[in-house]
Motif scaffolding. Structure first.
Motif, short mmCIF file in Angstrom:
data_model
loop_
_atom_site.label_atom_id
_atom_site.label_comp_id
_atom_site.label_asym_id
_atom_site.label_seq_id
_atom_site.Cartn_x
_atom_site.Cartn_y
_atom_site.Cartn_z
N ASN B 18 -2.49 0.35 3.59
CA ASN B 18 -1.22 -0.27 3.96
C ASN B 18 -1.23 -0.97 5.32
O ASN B 18 -0.26 -1.63 5.69
CB ASN B 18 -0.11 0.79 3.92
CG ASN B 18 -0.04 1.47 2.56
OD1 ASN B 18 -0.55 0.94 1.57
ND2 ASN B 18 0.57 2.65 2.50
N ARG B 19 -2.31 -0.79 6.11
CA ARG B 19 -2.39 -1.47 7.40
C ARG B 19 -3.75 -2.11 7.66
O ARG B 19 -3.86 -3.16 8.23
CB ARG B 19 -2.10 -0.47 8.55
CG ARG B 19 -0.68 0.06 8.61
CD ARG B 19 0.35 -1.00 8.94
NE ARG B 19 1.69 -0.47 9.01
CZ ARG B 19 2.50 -0.28 7.96
NH1 ARG B 19 2.08 -0.62 6.75
NH2 ARG B 19 3.71 0.22 8.10
N PRO B 21 -6.54 -2.95 5.43
CA PRO B 21 -7.22 -3.07 4.13
C PRO B 21 -8.67 -3.55 4.25
O PRO B 21 -9.47 -3.31 3.36
CB PRO B 21 -6.36 -4.08 3.38
CG PRO B 21 -5.58 -4.80 4.41
CD PRO B 21 -5.35 -3.83 5.52
N MET B 41 -8.31 6.49 -7.41
CA MET B 41 -7.51 7.67 -7.72
C MET B 41 -6.08 7.20 -7.93
O MET B 41 -5.30 7.06 -6.98
CB MET B 41 -7.58 8.68 -6.57
CG MET B 41 -8.91 9.43 -6.53
SD MET B 41 -9.07 10.45 -5.08
CE MET B 41 -7.74 11.63 -5.30
N GLY B 43 -2.33 6.78 -8.41
CA GLY B 43 -1.14 7.56 -8.09
C GLY B 43 -1.31 8.55 -6.94
O GLY B 43 -0.47 9.41 -6.73
N ALA B 44 -2.43 8.42 -6.19
CA ALA B 44 -2.60 9.30 -5.03
C ALA B 44 -1.55 8.97 -3.97
O ALA B 44 -1.01 7.86 -3.94
CB ALA B 44 -4.00 9.14 -4.45
N PRO C 127 3.88 3.47 4.83
CA PRO C 127 3.94 2.70 3.58
C PRO C 127 3.87 1.19 3.81
O PRO C 127 3.92 0.73 4.96
CB PRO C 127 5.31 3.08 3.03
CG PRO C 127 6.13 3.33 4.26
CD PRO C 127 5.21 3.78 5.37
N ILE C 128 3.74 0.48 2.71
CA ILE C 128 3.89 -0.98 2.79
C ILE C 128 5.40 -1.26 2.81
O ILE C 128 6.09 -1.07 1.81
CB ILE C 128 3.22 -1.65 1.57
CG1 ILE C 128 1.69 -1.49 1.70
CG2 ILE C 128 3.63 -3.11 1.46
CD1 ILE C 128 0.89 -2.17 0.64
N ARG C 137 -3.42 -7.65 2.25
CA ARG C 137 -4.29 -7.08 1.20
C ARG C 137 -4.86 -8.19 0.33
O ARG C 137 -6.05 -8.21 0.03
CB ARG C 137 -3.50 -6.08 0.34
CG ARG C 137 -3.20 -4.75 1.04
CD ARG C 137 -2.55 -3.75 0.09
NE ARG C 137 -3.37 -3.51 -1.10
CZ ARG C 137 -4.37 -2.63 -1.15
NH1 ARG C 137 -4.65 -1.90 -0.08
NH2 ARG C 137 -5.07 -2.47 -2.27
N LEU C 142 -7.78 -7.89 -2.28
CA LEU C 142 -7.35 -6.64 -2.90
C LEU C 142 -6.01 -6.89 -3.57
O LEU C 142 -5.27 -7.80 -3.18
CB LEU C 142 -7.20 -5.53 -1.84
CG LEU C 142 -8.46 -5.12 -1.09
CD1 LEU C 142 -8.12 -4.39 0.20
CD2 LEU C 142 -9.34 -4.24 -1.98
N PRO C 146 -1.80 -1.08 -3.37
CA PRO C 146 -2.94 -0.19 -3.65
C PRO C 146 -2.66 0.70 -4.87
O PRO C 146 -1.49 0.88 -5.22
CB PRO C 146 -3.05 0.64 -2.37
CG PRO C 146 -1.67 0.65 -1.81
CD PRO C 146 -1.05 -0.67 -2.17
N PRO C 147 -3.72 1.22 -5.49
CA PRO C 147 -3.53 2.05 -6.70
C PRO C 147 -2.99 3.44 -6.38
O PRO C 147 -3.44 4.43 -6.94
CB PRO C 147 -4.94 2.13 -7.29
CG PRO C 147 -5.84 2.04 -6.10
CD PRO C 147 -5.15 1.13 -5.12
N THR C 148 -2.07 3.52 -5.45
CA THR C 148 -1.51 4.81 -5.02
C THR C 148 -0.10 4.94 -5.58
O THR C 148 0.25 4.24 -6.54
CB THR C 148 -1.44 4.85 -3.49
OG1 THR C 148 -0.59 3.79 -3.05
CG2 THR C 148 -2.81 4.68 -2.85
N THR C 149 0.70 5.77 -4.96
CA THR C 149 2.11 5.88 -5.39
C THR C 149 2.79 4.52 -5.36
O THR C 149 3.74 4.29 -6.08
CB THR C 149 2.88 6.85 -4.47
OG1 THR C 149 2.55 6.53 -3.11
CG2 THR C 149 2.49 8.29 -4.74
N HIS C 150 2.29 3.62 -4.52
CA HIS C 150 2.87 2.28 -4.45
C HIS C 150 2.81 1.56 -5.78
O HIS C 150 3.71 0.83 -6.16
CB HIS C 150 2.14 1.45 -3.38
CG HIS C 150 2.72 1.64 -2.01
ND1 HIS C 150 4.04 1.90 -1.77
CD2 HIS C 150 2.14 1.60 -0.78
CE1 HIS C 150 4.26 2.02 -0.47
NE2 HIS C 150 3.11 1.84 0.16
N TYR C 152 2.29 3.15 -8.74
CA TYR C 152 2.70 4.03 -9.83
C TYR C 152 4.00 4.76 -9.50
O TYR C 152 3.99 5.82 -8.87
CB TYR C 152 1.60 5.04 -10.16
CG TYR C 152 0.33 4.39 -10.61
CD1 TYR C 152 0.13 4.08 -11.96
CD2 TYR C 152 -0.67 4.04 -9.70
CE1 TYR C 152 -1.02 3.45 -12.39
CE2 TYR C 152 -1.83 3.41 -10.13
CZ TYR C 152 -2.01 3.12 -11.47
OH TYR C 152 -3.15 2.49 -11.89
#
Lengths: 675, 317, 186
Positions: B18-19, B21, B41, B43-44, C127-128, C137, C142, C146-150, C152
């Motif tokens: 998020n900052r 990349p 991963m 949903g991490a 967070p973003i 990104r 990219l 990102p493939p994170t909670t963001h 999903y």
């Protein structure tokens, strides 16, 4: 109505047991927790118990007298004392039995202090139950004990002293002067140990060499002392009074009888390496004498460094060089042994935040001793390692490797560092009044005779600054200076000082080879948590080990200063001579016996025996146990597949009744009713 | 150990995706060169941060950390991560829950509500650890032969960061945390020199929630470190953690601002994440390593100049 | 009058020692106050925070004084003190546990509450929250998220379920508790 079981003695037609049970209050130790009179009532209900008495201190004259009286009056023929651990007073009560006219092995002690009231002091009913169990078991055992005869053996009037530091030297001299033959063995080529490396001693500030070197030469001259330097004990056999010792004498590669110590060889030897005596701070040649006053004063070649150029052989005026010298093995027989193998200074590299070995101007205190010493690497002029500059600002860091509970160091206080740091600082100040000195400590421990006064005098008259705070870290500055970080805990302020040099007051550790020493001398079991050898009793038998005839003195038992070390050395010498003066010693008859009719001759017991006490009789085809070498450990008894070995005093006959009475069970048919 | 050596689940954390990349970009590219596959991963979340969230509520920290670990457990892969904070959290959470059955039971009660369960089947690895122990200095050195014609030849101020080495007992550095050298060894493969400087192993000041709540205090650490790095004549600061990276990068601008009366001159030292440097050394381009700033975007990292590094590249290209 | 400040300790309790003992901090009871922790503390070098004094206050159970002091939050958790403590006191871990107690008692720094909100709402502590981060990104090739909670939202829900389950939302006043507070105020 109590069911009583006939015991073996009775079945064999001997006099039935008449047991007297004596319960000790031990002041409040036992009496303050359990109801002693009630325990007496309980004891009276047990099989064969004819009387039960109590007293405040059974170990006192009056207490012992009660037992003797009852025996003499014919009231009892077996004795149980419920009190402390047998390690404390078994001998006391056995003596009382003996004086009363009873075989002393018809006694059993129930430990209701260490095993009961001390660990269950907050549970009175529980403690009382446990005490009853102990007493019941002791009664069960004592009913089945057999009278035993002690064996006596002759004691050789000679002593092996291992380690020729100040402890070994003093012990050896005391014994030799009493007329005993002494073999004094040391690993290094010279006697003197660590004390010979020291500059001065606290609190008197007298020169260490001045009080050590005369003793060293006395050792060399005394006709009763056979000095074996550069030698090590390889193995030990035998037992108290009759130890057989094998010693290896490492080759000096110089004939020690003909070398005159003239030093021609040293001047011409081309190999330069670090001198152990000066902790690597001064070079020495491959052919060397540890230090000028070394005893013996003959040279040694260090074959790890020698290049065999042959020059020394050429120049030696007495033709003493022997490149093909071999190790020599010597067997000696001694009656007693004193272990005085000393300590190692703590390896400060393990305390990584202090950078020892990484930061050039951080040295340890033993190195400082050598720097201060007039025959040290710099002739007594202290110079810092990085640039040979005279340090103007110095810090001593206390408790390096001591009072450390994380495994990086040792938990104990090393006892000498507070005072030696004060001494070194004072010594430096005497020569350099302008120097600024700081000693960082956690607690300043000045407990010995004259120590507090020594601190007071030093702080007052020498302007040394004592700062309460353990040093957090040392950093190296560009110019070689050392930055010291700590908190002055009394001011509650972090502190950062840049100084020229830092001395680490390293603690004392067990020697690197302490495990070998313990193994060879069979005192392994006495190794305690701190890694040193353990004394037989910390207060009452401070120089004995649990192996009879082997004594300990000095730092091999734990860190201590010179006065305490010498006191122990003299105590060990005195204990050894007590044994030798009597000329014979009693052996506790707990040995095991082979029932030859049952022995199948499988020999499995021979390899099991840790004391080499079992031999094989090839003619009879049975194992035989030497009752003097046997320590009664019972390993062979348990291991014998034919159950052909029985053990005195701790046999099935004694132990099984204890177990049976400990575990409540239903009465069985075989039991015979009496009364 | 769950997985084969050449495949890891990549845990991103917060600061990298998020900052910063380009740390992710450079690391992915370098790992690909060494044939190590990094699997997302999905949903991490935040690890969660060991200084702040653990400081607020240890139980929550364990539960959310465990959730992240379960994602990798489902993949059957050990976790690779690029952040000292994430390392501190996940390593500690994983260890605690593997050892302490009672805590594990409690944590799994919470996780059951989202249909997950901590099983304790994987390990947590920092990319520095993977580079040093799995790929190994030898393999990286061999690759540099096919990389640049001339060595990079920069003076590096390596900043280890705290949680990479401390607490020492769970970490793979033989209990060495006072004076470790593995990171220096690793970055010196690039042909650069790793400098000794005062308080090299000191904290950057960002952790423990200090940057969040007491920024001036946090930046005073950074100021001191920057002064020591400058005194040692560092060309570049090397980090192994995005939060330390941020503290030296954005922090440098902030230090220059709030301590302008306290410092002799403004600091201007480029900050590189170590994989960026390794990438350059094995011949990857500054662009691939994320060293080229976007001409359009304002107020985004890197805040420190990349030019000194790029000039070096230009010299030898 | 400002020169007269009695600082006598008049009340000593076992409260904290007991609380911490349950978490396995028996070593602290044997702290010898050597000052290695303070001497090692990079925070203490620039503030009035004294780790050793804090440990002593814990021994004496000066709970209110410890928990209300913002110095408790000056530790950057560098673990140097923990590594060097000669008695094996897990100093940093003790501080973390004390912070837990402080939060329970309602002592929390404002920026930290903001952090908790972001954590609850996005699953990320950082967070973003601006367009530029997405663009950055994309610039680095990219995906904008990102493939994170963001990426999903269901994962974001999972985090919220867990934070409710451990009552972290109640503890730090986020999520429903933030809304409630907002309603009360309006």
């Amino acid at each position: 109505m109590v069911t009583k079981v006939k015991n073996l003695a009775e079945l064999n037609g001997r006099e039935p047991p008449k047991i007297g049970v004596y319960i000790c209050w031990c002041g409040v130790n036992i009496g303050g927790v359990v109801d002693v009179p009630k325990l007496c009532d309980y004891a009276r209900t047990l099989p064969y118990v004819v009387l039960a008495s109590e007293y405040k201190f059974m170990c006192s004259d009056i207490g012992q007298g009660m037992i003797m009286e009852d025996i003499k009056d014919g009231k009892i023929n077996r004795v149980v004392v419920a009190s402390c651990s047998p390690r404390m007073h078994e001998e006391t009560f056995r003596r009382a039995c003996e004086e009363g006219g009873l075989n002393k092995f018809l006694f059993e002690q129930a430990n209701i202090r260490e095993h009961c009231t001390w660990v269950t002091m907050n549970d009175v009913p529980g403690a009382t139950e446990i005490a009853k169990d102990h007493i019941r078991m002791a009664v069960a055992k004592v009913s089945e004990l057999k009278p035993l005869e002690v064996t006596t053996v002759k004691v050789e009037p000679s002593t092996l002293v291992v380690g020729a530091g100040i402890a070994g030297i003093n012990a050896a001299l005391d014994l030799a002067n009493s007329g005993y033959k002494v073999y004094l063995v040391d690993k290094s080529p010279t006697v003197g140990g660590h004390m010979a490396q020291l500059d001065k001693t606290f609190p008197t500030m007298d020169c260490s060499s001045c009080i050590t070197t005369p003793k060293m030469s006395e050792i060399a001259r005394n006709p009763n002392i056979e000095l074996m330097t550069y030698s090590e004990v390889v193995s030990l056999d035998g037992y108290v009074g009759n130890f057989q010792v094998k010693i290896v004498k490492y080759p000096h590669y110089i004939d020690q009888d003909t070398c005159t110590g003239c030093g021609h060889c040293v001047d011409t030897c081309p190999v330069v390496c670090g001198n152990e005596f000066d902790l690597g701070m001064k070079p020495r040649k491959a052919i060397y004498l540890s230090f000028p006053q070394a005893v013996p004063g003959q040279y040694t070649i260090d074959m790890n460094h020698c290049i065999r150029c042959g020059i020394c052989k050429e120049v030696c005026p007495t033709k003493s060089v022997r490149y093909n010298d071999k190790p020599e093995y010597v067997d000696i027989k001694v009656g007693t042994i004193i272990l005085a193998t000393g300590y190692d200074p703590y390896d400060a590299r393990r305390m990584k935040q202090y950078g020892f070995g990484r930061i050039k101007n951080v040295i340890n205190a033993l190195q400082m001793e050598r720097l201060l010493s007039s025959y040290g690497p710099t002739g007594g002029k202290v110079r810092r390692p990085s640039d040979q500059k005279e340090p103007k600002k110095l810090v001593w860091v206390q408790c390096v490797g001591s009072r450390e509970f994380t495994g990086k160091g040792r938990k104990y206080c090393s006892r000498v560092c507070c005072m030696y740091a004060t001494k070194q600082a004072r010594s430096y100040k005497e020569k350099h009044p302008d120097a600024q000195i700081f000693i960082f400590y956690i607690d300043l421990r000045a407990f010995g005779k004259g120590y507090e006064e020594f601190y007071n005098d030093t702080a007052k008259n020498y302007g040394i600054k004592f700062i309460r705070g353990r040093v957090a870290e040392l950093l190296e500055a560009e110019n070689g200076n050392v930055i010291v970080r700590a908190e002055d805990t009394t001011l509650q302020r972090p502190l950062e000082l840049e100084v020229d040099m830092v001395v680490l007051s390293v603690g004392l550790e067990p020697r690197e080879d302490i495990d070998d020493i313990a193994r060879i001398f069979n005192v392994t079991a006495t190794k305690t948590e701190d890694g040193f050898l353990m004394e037989a009793h910390p207060k009452l038998r401070p120089v004995d080990t649990l192996t009879e005839g082997i004594f300990v003195a000095g730092n091999v038992v734990g860190p201590k200063d010179i006065p305490d070390t010498v006191a122990q050395a003299k105590a060990a010498a005195s204990s050894a001579s007590t044994l030798m003066a009597r000329g014979e010693v009693e052996i506790v008859p707990y040995y095991s016996i082979v029932l030859s009719h049952k022995c199948a001759g499988c020999k499995s017991c021979i390899s099991l025996c840790p004391f080499n006490a079992i031999t094989f009789n090839e003619i009879e085809n049975v194992a035989e146990i030497n009752d003097i070498l046997c320590k009664g450990c019972g390993t062979c008894v348990a291991g014998c597949p034919s159950k052909a070995i029985i053990q005195n005093h701790f046999g099935d006959a004694q132990i099984l009744p204890m177990i049976e009475t400990a575990i409540p069970k239903k009465p069985e048919k075989e039991e015979v009713e009496v009364e | 150990m769950a997985s084969n050596d050449s495949k890891f689940a990549l845990f991103l954390g917060c600061v990298i995706p998020n900052r910063y990349p380009f740390i992710e970009r450079a690391t992915r590219a370098v790992f690909e060169k060494f044939k190590i596959e990094l699997v997302d991963m999905k949903g991490a979340s935040c690890c969660p941060a060991p200084g702040v969230f653990r400081g607020f509520d240890i139980e929550t920290w364990l539960v959310v950390g465990a959730r992240n670990i379960t994602i990798a457990e489902e993949l059957g892969l050990d976790i690779a991560l690029m952040c000292n904070g994430c390392y501190g959290s996940l390593l500690e959470v994983n260890h605690t829950l593997k050892e302490d059955k009672e805590k594990r039971r409690k944590v799994n009660e919470h996780l059951a509500k989202i249909g997950r369960e901590f099983k304790g089947t994987i390990e947590i690895r920092h990319v520095v650890d993977i580079m040093y122990h799995d790929i190994g200095p030898e393999k990286i050195r061999n690759r540099t032969k096919y990389g640049r014609k001339t060595p990079l030849n920069l003076n590096l101020a390596v900043h280890y960061g705290c949680h990479l080495t401390k607490p020492a007992k769970l970490r793979p550095w033989d209990m060495e945390c006072e004076n470790p050298t593995f990171f220096d060894e690793l970055v010196e493969i690039s042909g650069c020199k790793s400098l000794n400087y005062k308080d090299k192993f000191m904290c950057c000041g960002a952790g423990g929630g200090v940057r969040g709540a007491f920024k001036e205090l946090s930046l005073d650490y950074t100021r001191e470190k920057l002064e020591n790095m400058t005194a040692a004549k560092a060309d570049v600061i090397i980090t192994g953690c995005p939060f330390c990276h941020l503290q030296f990068d954005l922090g440098q601008v902030e230090v220059n601002n709030i301590f302008k009366d306290k410092i002799s001159a403004p600091f201007n030292i480029p900050v590189l994440y170590f994989t960026q440097l390794i990438g350059l050394a094995i011949g990857m381009t500054p662009e691939e390593m994320g060293l080229i700033k976007s001409p359009e975007l304002k107020g985004v990292p890197p805040f420190t100049p990349m030019k000194p590094v790029l000039t070096k590249i230009g010299d030898s290209a | 009058m400002e020169n007269i400040k009695p600082e006598k300790i008049t009340y000593v309790s076992d409260d904290l020692t007991r609380l911490l003992r349950d978490a396995g901090y028996l070593e602290l009871c044997a702290c010898i106050q050597c000052g290695t922790c303070t001497g090692s503390c990079p925070s203490g070098r620039r503030t009035a925070s004294r780790t050793r004094s804090l440990m002593k206050k814990v021994q004496l159970g000066l709970k209110e004084e410890i928990l209300s002091d913002k110095e408790l939050w000056f530790c950057s958790t560098c673990y140097t003190c923990l590594e060097r403590c000669p008695r094996g006191v897990p100093v940093t871990d003790v501080i973390i546990s004390l912070r837990n107690l402080a939060v329970k008692e309602g002592y929390m720094q404002e920026p930290h509450i903001a952090l908790c909100k972001m954590f609850y709402n996005t699953g990320h502590g950082v967070p973003i929250n601006e367009e530029k981060w997405k663009k950055l990104r994309e610039y680095h090739k990219l995906n904008e998220l990102p493939p994170t909670t963001h990426q999903y939202p269901e994962a974001e829900k999972e985090i919220q379920t867990l934070l409710k389950s451990t009552e972290f939302d109640k503890l730090t006043g986020v999520g429903d508790y933030e809304k409630k507070k907002g309603e009360e105020e309006s």
